[in-house]
Design an enzyme around this catalytic site. Structure first.
Site, PDB file in Angstrom:
ATOM      1  N   LEU A   6     -29.667  60.961 -56.394  1.00 26.56           N
ATOM      2  CA  LEU A   6     -28.904  61.848 -57.265  1.00 26.56           C
ATOM      3  C   LEU A   6     -29.852  62.817 -57.953  1.00 26.56           C
ATOM      4  CD1 LEU A   6     -26.488  59.226 -58.841  1.00 26.56           C
ATOM      5  CD2 LEU A   6     -26.263  60.514 -56.710  1.00 26.56           C
ATOM      6  N   ALA A   7     -29.620  64.098 -57.706  1.00 27.17           N
ATOM      7  CA  ALA A   7     -30.565  65.093 -58.225  1.00 27.17           C
ATOM      8  C   ALA A   7     -29.867  66.397 -58.599  1.00 27.17           C
ATOM      9  CB  ALA A   7     -31.642  65.370 -57.174  1.00 27.17           C
ATOM     10  N   ALA A   8     -28.600  66.291 -59.000  1.00 26.90           N
ATOM     11  CA  ALA A   8     -27.835  67.519 -59.231  1.00 26.90           C
ATOM     12  C   ALA A   8     -27.678  67.872 -60.700  1.00 26.90           C
ATOM     13  CB  ALA A   8     -26.452  67.384 -58.592  1.00 26.90           C
TER      14      ALA A   8
ATOM     15  N   ARG B 192     -31.197  67.685 -72.018  1.00 25.87           N
ATOM     16  CA  ARG B 192     -32.249  67.164 -72.900  1.00 25.87           C
ATOM     17  C   ARG B 192     -33.638  67.686 -72.545  1.00 25.87           C
ATOM     18  NH1 ARG B 192     -30.151  61.103 -72.141  1.00 25.87           N
ATOM     19  NH2 ARG B 192     -29.282  62.092 -70.288  1.00 25.87           N
TER      20      ARG B 192
ATOM     21  N   GLU C 133     -22.848  52.236 -70.894  1.00 28.17           N
ATOM     22  CA  GLU C 133     -23.762  53.333 -71.240  1.00 28.17           C
ATOM     23  C   GLU C 133     -24.117  53.283 -72.719  1.00 28.17           C
ATOM     24  OE1 GLU C 133     -25.277  55.593 -69.006  1.00 28.17           O
ATOM     25  OE2 GLU C 133     -24.556  53.827 -67.963  1.00 28.17           O
TER      26      GLU C 133
ATOM     27  N   LYS D  12     -62.588  76.294 -56.767  1.00 24.26           N
ATOM     28  CA  LYS D  12     -61.225  76.557 -56.295  1.00 24.26           C
ATOM     29  C   LYS D  12     -61.257  76.961 -54.824  1.00 24.26           C
ATOM     30  CE  LYS D  12     -58.323  80.299 -55.750  1.00 24.26           C
ATOM     31  NZ  LYS D  12     -58.475  81.740 -55.542  1.00 24.26           N
TER      32      LYS D  12
ATOM     33  N   ALA E 158     -82.802  84.772 -60.166  1.00 30.32           N
ATOM     34  CA  ALA E 158     -81.996  84.574 -61.376  1.00 30.32           C
ATOM     35  C   ALA E 158     -81.568  85.945 -61.896  1.00 30.32           C
ATOM     36  CB  ALA E 158     -82.815  83.850 -62.432  1.00 30.32           C
TER      37      ALA E 158
HETATM   38  C1  UD1 Z   1     -28.084  57.050 -65.822  1.00 37.52           C
HETATM   39  C2  UD1 Z   1     -27.184  55.794 -65.817  1.00 37.52           C
HETATM   40  C3  UD1 Z   1     -27.720  54.808 -66.833  1.00 37.52           C
HETATM   41  C4  UD1 Z   1     -29.167  54.477 -66.524  1.00 37.52           C
HETATM   42  C5  UD1 Z   1     -30.028  55.748 -66.409  1.00 37.52           C
HETATM   43  C6  UD1 Z   1     -31.400  55.382 -65.851  1.00 37.52           C
HETATM   44  C7  UD1 Z   1     -24.894  56.511 -65.283  1.00 37.52           C
HETATM   45  C8  UD1 Z   1     -23.577  56.817 -65.834  1.00 37.52           C
HETATM   46  N1  UD1 Z   1     -25.831  56.185 -66.167  1.00 37.52           N
HETATM   47  O1  UD1 Z   1     -28.001  57.615 -67.124  1.00 37.52           O
HETATM   48  O2  UD1 Z   1     -26.947  53.629 -66.785  1.00 37.52           O
HETATM   49  O3  UD1 Z   1     -29.682  53.627 -67.526  1.00 37.52           O
HETATM   50  O4  UD1 Z   1     -29.427  56.676 -65.497  1.00 37.52           O
HETATM   51  O5  UD1 Z   1     -32.257  56.450 -65.867  1.00 37.52           O
HETATM   52  O6  UD1 Z   1     -25.065  56.544 -64.082  1.00 37.52           O
HETATM   53  N2  UD1 Z   1     -26.679  63.479 -61.655  1.00 37.52           N
HETATM   54  C9  UD1 Z   1     -26.043  64.175 -60.653  1.00 37.52           C
HETATM   55  N3  UD1 Z   1     -24.799  64.669 -60.874  1.00 37.52           N
HETATM   56  C10 UD1 Z   1     -24.142  64.493 -62.047  1.00 37.52           C
HETATM   57  C11 UD1 Z   1     -24.803  63.763 -63.068  1.00 37.52           C
HETATM   58  C12 UD1 Z   1     -26.055  63.265 -62.846  1.00 37.52           C
HETATM   59  O7  UD1 Z   1     -26.601  64.347 -59.560  1.00 37.52           O
HETATM   60  O8  UD1 Z   1     -23.017  64.974 -62.156  1.00 37.52           O
HETATM   61  C13 UD1 Z   1     -28.039  62.954 -61.399  1.00 37.52           C
HETATM   62  C14 UD1 Z   1     -29.082  63.531 -62.345  1.00 37.52           C
HETATM   63  O9  UD1 Z   1     -29.682  64.681 -61.793  1.00 37.52           O
HETATM   64  C15 UD1 Z   1     -30.066  62.392 -62.479  1.00 37.52           C
HETATM   65  C16 UD1 Z   1     -29.213  61.147 -62.233  1.00 37.52           C
HETATM   66  O10 UD1 Z   1     -28.030  61.571 -61.614  1.00 37.52           O
HETATM   67  O11 UD1 Z   1     -31.091  62.446 -61.508  1.00 37.52           O
HETATM   68  C17 UD1 Z   1     -28.872  60.411 -63.507  1.00 37.52           C
HETATM   69  O12 UD1 Z   1     -28.212  61.310 -64.387  1.00 37.52           O
HETATM   70  P1  UD1 Z   1     -28.613  61.397 -65.906  1.00 37.52           P
HETATM   71  O13 UD1 Z   1     -27.757  62.429 -66.542  1.00 37.52           O
HETATM   72  O14 UD1 Z   1     -30.055  61.493 -66.052  1.00 37.52           O
HETATM   73  O15 UD1 Z   1     -28.073  59.970 -66.380  1.00 37.52           O
HETATM   74  P2  UD1 Z   1     -28.648  59.045 -67.520  1.00 37.52           P
HETATM   75  O16 UD1 Z   1     -28.013  59.430 -68.802  1.00 37.52           O
HETATM   76  O17 UD1 Z   1     -30.118  58.996 -67.454  1.00 37.52           O
HETATM   77 MG    MG Z   2     -31.546  60.069 -66.391  1.00 40.34          MG
END
Ligand code: UD1
Ligand code: MG
Length: 415
Positions: A9-11, A16, A157, A320, A392
């Site tokens: 999941l990376a969307a 924050r 959560e 470099k 030098a």
């Molecule tokens: C999430 C978990 C939490 C856990 C924490 C660990 C949920 C509801 N919560 O919270 O239980 O302790 O991770 O780090 O799953 N993302 C998407 N699409 C979205 C939302 C999020 O791809 O619509 C991805 C974000 O880019 C991220 C990941 O999901 O990589 C987690 O989302 P984030 O918003 O960071 O959730 P947390 O509040 O950290």
């Molecule tokens: Mg997170």
């Protein structure tokens, strides 16, 4: 053994982090955090990796390019982690295997931990298995709720916890393994009934438990591995942890790091046996250092630098995109950029390659056994023959060498 795929999941839009850049592109020790999660997936051998991208997704795809076993999945609106997984439905709805789910913002997860997760999942014949961690300060993470017998009941959560639940120290780092069919059935039933009005993947876990399937949570992660990156402060915390890992591995491979707290080494750097890294050395980018070198204190090595064996670089020396052959010495205040330096060359204090004329960057080639006196400026493009001896304080250009019939290169031996 079941076929296994991974979803990363990376969307998410990272409020924050306060950034215009996709969170997963922020770097930890020189690499985007997503790269580490991809590595962990590859190391355990999944057949495909679905990466869900959305906010700034174009940049993420551009950075990683078309890679064989990665399938990019778009999540147009970021409605929560369950919704993000649902975006993979068209690819996975008929997949009869196991689905590993990880978050792109958790780069510290190790492949060994994922192997433990898989073993436990298979031996327990569970519908879902989670790897958890116990933290002194669990704030911000989802809490693992267990009954009096230790059976997992669900994940709550942070923002939805009761005061008692907030006190729970076992957290969800978001490393899950699911029976794929059970997962997608449960996702259909997830509702955004929470403070943030999002579709939570954690609710799918509770849903699976509710339908009587076996779900296990194993405390498999060390607190260090569980750090998820939601803020710049956590980014620096994760970088520190990763840096310690990088340095520990180098030390196991025979590298001396005199003061680990005051040394920074990129994840992509390679360093050979019996090389000593003195304090306040900063190594950034793909840098290769051979055996028996002595680097620093206060050295700065940048991308594209290759040091062969027994090279000595001392205080305030910056290198470099250069190749330095065996035995090169540049002990004080030098800049060597875009150069090839031959064996046993001595670069005197304060000598530099002038590689940029305001428009173009050019290369400097220094032959074997050259002596460059202190305070010399070598103006690129420049070619110094083997055994050249630079006075030098000289400013050396290709024209000055040509005009002197090569004499400038041998000046000092005569004078
Ligand atoms: C999430 C978990 C939490 C856990 C924490 C660990 C949920 C509801 N919560 O919270 O239980 O302790 O991770 O780090 O799953 N993302 C998407 N699409 C979205 C939302 C999020 O791809 O619509 C991805 C974000 O880019 C991220 C990941 O999901 O990589 C987690 O989302 P984030 O918003 O960071 O959730 P947390 O509040 O950290
Ligand atoms: Mg997170």
């Amino acid at each position: 053994m079941a076929e296994r795929v991974a979803i990363i999941l990376a969307a998410g839009v990272s409020k924050r982090m306060n950034t215009q850049l996709a969170k997963v592109l922020h770097e930890v020790c020189g690499r985007p955090m997503l790269a580490y999660v991809l590595d962990a997936c590859r190391e355990i051998g999944v057949s495909k990796i679905y990466v869900v991208v959305g906010f700034s997704g174009e940049h993420v795809k551009e950075r990683f390019g078309e890679v064989d076993n990665i399938v990019w999945v778009e999540q147009d609106e970021q409605l929560g982690t369950a919704h993000a997984v649902m975006c993979c439905k068209e690819h996975l709805k008929d997949f009869d295997g196991e689905t590993l789910i990880l978050c792109g913002d958790g780069p510290l997860i190790r492949a060994e931990t994922l192997k433990t997760l898989i073993e436990k999942h298979e031996s327990g014949q569970s519908a879902a298995t989670l790897a958890t961690a116990v933290l002194d300060d669990p704030s911000g993470y989802g809490r693992i709720i267990r009954d009096a017998y230790g059976n997992m009941q669900g994940i709550v959560e942070d923002s939805d916890c009761t005061p008692e639940q907030l006190a729970v120290k076992e957290i969800n780092p978001s490393n899950y393994l699911f029976n794929n069919k059970v997962l997608f059935e449960a996702l259909e039933k997830v509702k955004p009934d929470n403070v943030k009005k999002e579709y939570y993947l954690t609710d799918a876990v509770s849903g699976i438990i509710g339908t009587g399937h076996k779900v296990e949570a194993i405390t498999a992660l060390s607190p260090e591995e569980a750090v998820g990156i939601n803020s710049r402060a956590q980014l620096s915390e994760a970088s520190k942890i990763m840096q310690r890992r990088i340095q520990r591995e180098l030390m196991e491979n025979g590298v001396t790091i005199v003061d680990p707290d005051n040394t920074w080494i990129d994840a992509r750097a390679q360093i050979g046996q019996d090389t000593v890294i003195e304090p306040f050395t900063y190594i950034h980018g793909e840098v290769k250092i051979g055996r028996g070198c002595r680097i620093g204190p206060f050295a700065y090595l940048r991308h594209g630098t290759v040091l062969k064996n027994d090279v000595v670089l001392g205080v305030y020396t910056e290198v470099k995109n250069s190749i330095l052959a065996d035995g090169v010495r540049a002990r004080h205040h030098s800049f060597i950029g875009d150069a090839t330096v031959g064996e046993n060359v001595n670069v005197g204090a304060g000598s530099i390659t002038a590689n940029f004329d305001g428009q173009n960057i050019s290369r400097t080639n220094i032959g074997n056994n050259c002596y460059i006196g202190s305070g010399a400026v070598l103006i690129a493009p420049l070619e110094l023959k083997d055994g050249s001896h630079i006075n030098a304080g000289t400013v050396v250009s290709q024209e000055s060498i040509n005009e002197s019939g090569g004499k400038a290169e041998r000046d000092v031996s005569e004078g």
